[in-house]
Design an enzyme around this catalytic site. Sequence first.
Site, mmCIF file in Angstrom:
data_model
loop_
_atom_site.group_PDB
_atom_site.id
_atom_site.type_symbol
_atom_site.label_atom_id
_atom_site.label_comp_id
_atom_site.label_asym_id
_atom_site.label_seq_id
_atom_site.Cartn_x
_atom_site.Cartn_y
_atom_site.Cartn_z
ATOM 1 N N ASP B 52 -3.321 6.183 -6.967
ATOM 2 C CA ASP B 52 -4.576 6.623 -6.354
ATOM 3 C C ASP B 52 -4.347 7.754 -5.353
ATOM 4 O O ASP B 52 -3.219 8.038 -4.958
ATOM 5 C CB ASP B 52 -5.220 5.446 -5.612
ATOM 6 N N TYR B 110 6.806 -1.563 -6.366
ATOM 7 C CA TYR B 110 6.037 -0.842 -5.354
ATOM 8 C C TYR B 110 6.512 -1.275 -3.964
ATOM 9 O O TYR B 110 6.995 -2.395 -3.783
ATOM 10 C CB TYR B 110 4.543 -1.174 -5.456
#
Lengths: 272, 272
Positions: B52, B110
């Site tokens: 994003d 992540y």
Amino acid sequence: MRNLKLTLAYDGADFSGWQVQPDRRTVQGTLAEAFARVTGEAALPQGSGRTDTGVHALAQVATVNSASTIPPGNLVQALNDVLPPTIRVLLAEEVPLMFHARGSAHAKTYRYRIMLSGICSPFLARYVYHHPWPLNEATMMAAASRVEGEHDFTSFAAVDPERAERIRLATSVGCSTTQTTEQPSPGREPCTNLRTLFSSHFARQGDELIYTVRGNGFLHHMVRNLVGTFLLVGKGKLAAEDIPRILGARDRSANPGPTAPASGLYLVSVEY
Amino acid sequence: MRNLKLTLAYDGADFSGWQVQPDRRTVQGTLAEAFARVTGEAALPQGSGRTDTGVHALAQVATVNSASTIPPGNLVQALNDVLPPTIRVLLAEEVPLMFHARGSAHAKTYRYRIMLSGICSPFLARYVYHHPWPLNEATMMAAASRVEGEHDFTSFAAVDPERAERIRLATSVGCSTTQTTEQPSPGREPCTNLRTLFSSHFARQGDELIYTVRGNGFLHHMVRNLVGTFLLVGKGKLAAEDIPRILGARDRSANPGPTAPASGLYLVSVEY
């Protein structure tokens, strides 16, 4: 009326330097707006010196007079709440009225980061000068030591005809030709290009070659011009022995060294 | 025709995410432009997943087919010469034609950086989430471990009515409801919100609390929603024991955790 000393860190990448300018986003202008919002006072904080567009600060110092009674600790928090996150007030202290961020400074330290790795991390692009080509670090270290001590640094200063004329006039009317840190006049420019560098050296840290210089004052672009010249030494285009000759010329055009990019430069500390 | 695997790092702060969009500066779009300039080919590199706006990558992977014969090492250099310094190609490799950056991925890692210090360095503002308020780190660590294993993560996914409908239809026509990494169909979305997290934990590093999660796949906003929920646990507004209940609800509205800011999130690695 109180005199407040603010210690500031900033990421210079998004600012058109320290000094307030019309229609430009500057650190001084942004700080003045934040100060006005917090205190209701229109005041222009005075820095220890100007940093150029893109130049960073780990601990810039500014002074500002204020009638506000906000305790210094609360002022830090209040200013940081309204400043962009790329400017942080690290400390606020009340100092004597005669204290001035520029005039009272005895020494400053700058650092310049040269990233040598073949690929520069995208997270460091704003914060270093990427130089992935071979450098002779030993000759650069030798060259750096050649500028220690008191010298006329005109050969390493940005060419500024107006300032040169001011110095000529001031000298002709009996202005001291050596900078003094005693009884400093707030904001007054020294009438000479003589500066003393207390230390000037390179150190290797991982993939970075880091230049650190501490002196009693610096001319416009002086650190970046020193680094640009030392880089020519590292590339073999100049020798360390050329540095005294370049200094002696007192002429920027006698120095083939370019001005190194702003992204690698940090104002590290100001001593009082 | 060759299939090229590119490993990329990028500072997401200046990009409107990975995925190409009209009139937006995206990583995929910027990479495609660089690829066209270097090879003369109009091709859209396919990433291992979308990041994003504001999300960073230490090693995103993209694949692109190319008729060019540029050796991979030269391609790295040529792409980096035309890309902005906030995107770097770290590696280019020729891979079998059936290899696909998303479909062939077995696991991803992540990381989320939470800066706890009272004042956040201006040099980290783009790269962490600044949270200077008290957190119970022990309960956050306990909560993080509660999501390990295979779960339906609907309660931690961005609400996307169209995608929910696609899953409902796909499931009703006999689509597998568990994600498989065998024989992956390039670019196809798994027909389920079941994901397996192999590890999920917090670690303290200096002034930072760092969340690291490794799993076989992640839903939209999943890591940021996990972190937002764990932060509520750290603030005492949820207990670690609430996590299984929230998971079991399979409903985003059953989870009071907000989506943590993008600035702290990094795609660390993709495993094949």
